[in-house]
Design a protein around this motif. Sequence first.
Motif, mmCIF file in Angstrom:
data_model
loop_
_atom_site.group_PDB
_atom_site.id
_atom_site.type_symbol
_atom_site.label_atom_id
_atom_site.label_comp_id
_atom_site.label_asym_id
_atom_site.label_seq_id
_atom_site.Cartn_x
_atom_site.Cartn_y
_atom_site.Cartn_z
ATOM 1 N N ALA A 1 0.805 -1.216 0.000
ATOM 2 C CA ALA A 1 0.000 0.000 0.000
ATOM 3 C C ALA A 1 0.839 1.267 0.000
ATOM 4 N N ASP A 2 1.997 1.211 0.629
ATOM 5 C CA ASP A 2 2.764 2.435 0.846
ATOM 6 C C ASP A 2 3.949 2.572 -0.100
ATOM 7 N N ASP A 3 3.909 1.867 -1.247
ATOM 8 C CA ASP A 3 4.986 1.944 -2.222
ATOM 9 C C ASP A 3 4.483 2.530 -3.531
ATOM 10 N N TYR A 4 5.281 3.426 -4.109
ATOM 11 C CA TYR A 4 4.997 3.967 -5.442
ATOM 12 C C TYR A 4 5.865 3.201 -6.436
ATOM 13 N N TYR A 5 5.225 2.538 -7.401
ATOM 14 C CA TYR A 5 5.941 1.640 -8.303
ATOM 15 C C TYR A 5 6.206 2.223 -9.691
ATOM 16 N N GLY A 6 5.481 3.254 -10.095
ATOM 17 C CA GLY A 6 5.658 3.818 -11.429
ATOM 18 C C GLY A 6 4.731 3.184 -12.450
ATOM 19 N N LYS A 7 4.425 3.940 -13.498
ATOM 20 C CA LYS A 7 3.446 3.505 -14.497
ATOM 21 C C LYS A 7 3.858 2.231 -15.234
ATOM 22 N N HIS A 8 5.123 2.131 -15.570
ATOM 23 C CA HIS A 8 5.593 1.007 -16.384
ATOM 24 C C HIS A 8 5.301 -0.334 -15.725
ATOM 25 N N ALA A 9 5.457 -0.390 -14.413
ATOM 26 C CA ALA A 9 5.297 -1.655 -13.697
ATOM 27 C C ALA A 9 3.889 -2.223 -13.854
ATOM 28 N N TYR A 10 2.879 -1.373 -13.765
ATOM 29 C CA TYR A 10 1.497 -1.858 -13.852
ATOM 30 C C TYR A 10 1.168 -2.371 -15.242
ATOM 31 N N GLN A 11 1.649 -1.655 -16.267
ATOM 32 C CA GLN A 11 1.389 -2.112 -17.622
ATOM 33 C C GLN A 11 2.081 -3.438 -17.889
ATOM 34 N N ALA A 12 3.329 -3.562 -17.414
ATOM 35 C CA ALA A 12 4.097 -4.779 -17.643
ATOM 36 C C ALA A 12 3.445 -5.984 -16.968
ATOM 37 N N SER B 1 11.889 -2.913 -14.058
ATOM 38 C CA SER B 1 11.424 -1.533 -14.249
ATOM 39 C C SER B 1 12.579 -0.579 -13.994
ATOM 40 N N GLN B 2 12.721 0.391 -14.872
ATOM 41 C CA GLN B 2 13.743 1.422 -14.688
ATOM 42 C C GLN B 2 13.190 2.622 -13.916
ATOM 43 N N ASP B 3 11.907 2.565 -13.574
ATOM 44 C CA ASP B 3 11.318 3.656 -12.775
ATOM 45 C C ASP B 3 11.950 3.684 -11.398
ATOM 46 N N LYS B 4 11.913 4.840 -10.781
ATOM 47 C CA LYS B 4 12.371 4.950 -9.402
ATOM 48 C C LYS B 4 11.214 4.608 -8.487
ATOM 49 N N TRP B 5 11.486 3.749 -7.541
ATOM 50 C CA TRP B 5 10.496 3.389 -6.529
ATOM 51 C C TRP B 5 10.521 4.452 -5.430
ATOM 52 N N TYR B 6 9.338 4.774 -4.902
ATOM 53 C CA TYR B 6 9.271 5.688 -3.765
ATOM 54 C C TYR B 6 8.423 5.050 -2.673
ATOM 55 N N GLY B 7 8.855 5.221 -1.448
ATOM 56 C CA GLY B 7 8.089 4.693 -0.322
ATOM 57 C C GLY B 7 8.412 5.452 0.940
ATOM 58 N N VAL B 8 7.536 5.300 1.908
ATOM 59 C CA VAL B 8 7.716 5.988 3.184
ATOM 60 C C VAL B 8 7.994 4.941 4.248
ATOM 61 N N THR B 9 9.272 4.604 4.382
ATOM 62 C CA THR B 9 9.676 3.678 5.432
ATOM 63 C C THR B 9 9.817 4.420 6.757
ATOM 64 N N TYR B 10 10.384 5.621 6.675
ATOM 65 C CA TYR B 10 10.590 6.470 7.856
ATOM 66 C C TYR B 10 9.872 7.805 7.654
ATOM 67 N N LYS B 11 9.547 8.469 8.753
ATOM 68 C CA LYS B 11 8.865 9.757 8.650
ATOM 69 C C LYS B 11 9.632 10.728 7.764
ATOM 70 N N GLU B 12 10.954 10.651 7.852
ATOM 71 C CA GLU B 12 11.795 11.579 7.095
ATOM 72 C C GLU B 12 11.709 11.339 5.584
ATOM 73 N N ASP B 13 11.203 10.189 5.176
ATOM 74 C CA ASP B 13 11.076 9.886 3.750
ATOM 75 C C ASP B 13 9.933 10.645 3.094
ATOM 76 N N LYS B 14 8.998 11.129 3.893
ATOM 77 C CA LYS B 14 7.792 11.709 3.311
ATOM 78 C C LYS B 14 8.099 12.912 2.427
ATOM 79 N N GLU B 15 9.020 13.770 2.861
ATOM 80 C CA GLU B 15 9.350 14.964 2.072
ATOM 81 C C GLU B 15 9.848 14.574 0.681
ATOM 82 N N MET B 16 10.669 13.523 0.614
ATOM 83 C CA MET B 16 11.179 13.053 -0.673
ATOM 84 C C MET B 16 10.036 12.597 -1.578
ATOM 85 N N VAL B 17 9.066 11.870 -1.002
ATOM 86 C CA VAL B 17 7.936 11.372 -1.787
ATOM 87 C C VAL B 17 7.075 12.535 -2.270
ATOM 88 N N VAL B 18 6.813 13.495 -1.393
ATOM 89 C CA VAL B 18 6.013 14.671 -1.756
ATOM 90 C C VAL B 18 6.676 15.416 -2.916
#
Length: 304
Positions: free
Chosen positions: A121-132, A271-288
């Motif tokens: 639920a808390d991972d961003y996988y990128g568009k390519h992954a879903y199509q593949a 996938s060559q997309d960059k994955w984004y996720g919020v493992t730590y509170k400090e990760d949220k700024e990067m995801v935003v």
Amino acid sequence: MEKPVLVIMAAGMGSRYGGLKQIDPVDEQGHIIMDFSIYDAMAAGFEKVVFIIKKANEAAFKESIGNRVSKKIQVEYVYQELDKLPEGFTVPKDREKPFGTGHAILCCKDVLTGPFAVINADDYYGKHAYQAIYDYLTNHKDDEKYRYTMVGYALKNTLTENGHVARGICRTDEEGFLTGIDERTHIEKQGEKAVFTEDDGETWTEVSMDSTVSMNMWGFSRSILQELETGFVSFLNNEIPKNPQKAEYFLPFAVDRLLREGKASVQVLTSQDKWYGVTYKEDKEMVVNAISQLKKEGLYPEEF
């Protein structure tokens, strides 16, 4: 052949992060990571999503995303609870920790009737992954083996600057089929290198930044459910007595067993997309910031 269904594992509370991180907004419009996952999944062709949640979180979850996305895509809920156990088994005394991702998918046994993809639920996988993964699931079915798939990412695209992560390092053959996964529960970035430890930091081993890692994006036929059921009974009999409070039944463990037994193949889709996720509170700024940039690039509208 039935259309693939998207299964989203959202029962975890995120112990390192604190709170129900899966429903934390990542843009000014109040969207959460799952909004972008479902947007990408629908664009790829998915028409139904199954949310795995805890019953205790149901109201908050529906208010945050469930009620909203149900207007765009068919939604079903499955509840991962500790007492969802095979007949003859009981929850270990004082156990609070869920039984793991393998158990989470097993809880979907009564609602999945065809192929399905699994994501966190808390991972961003990128568009390519879903199509593949959608294309694979619509064009492959079991024959003499179970024909499964997973989307792998370059390790360098999945690390955080804010602490250590757990990653499954994939081993593949020359044709791109998975031969095994080495679970590394403590990988971190040190300078320009990635290293892991298995002895609480006493020793460190470097791992290539270009290694393919599993981020729990899997594609299965329904056959995995019976195999998970069999494996879960074995887990309850053999692993729970050793560690009744914390032992977990992980989805990759079940896949690895099937590979070793020669019952399944797993095609690794990279996938060559960059994955984004919020493992730590400090990760949220990067995801935003990442979501904001993706919107500027035109991958997502402001409102959807």
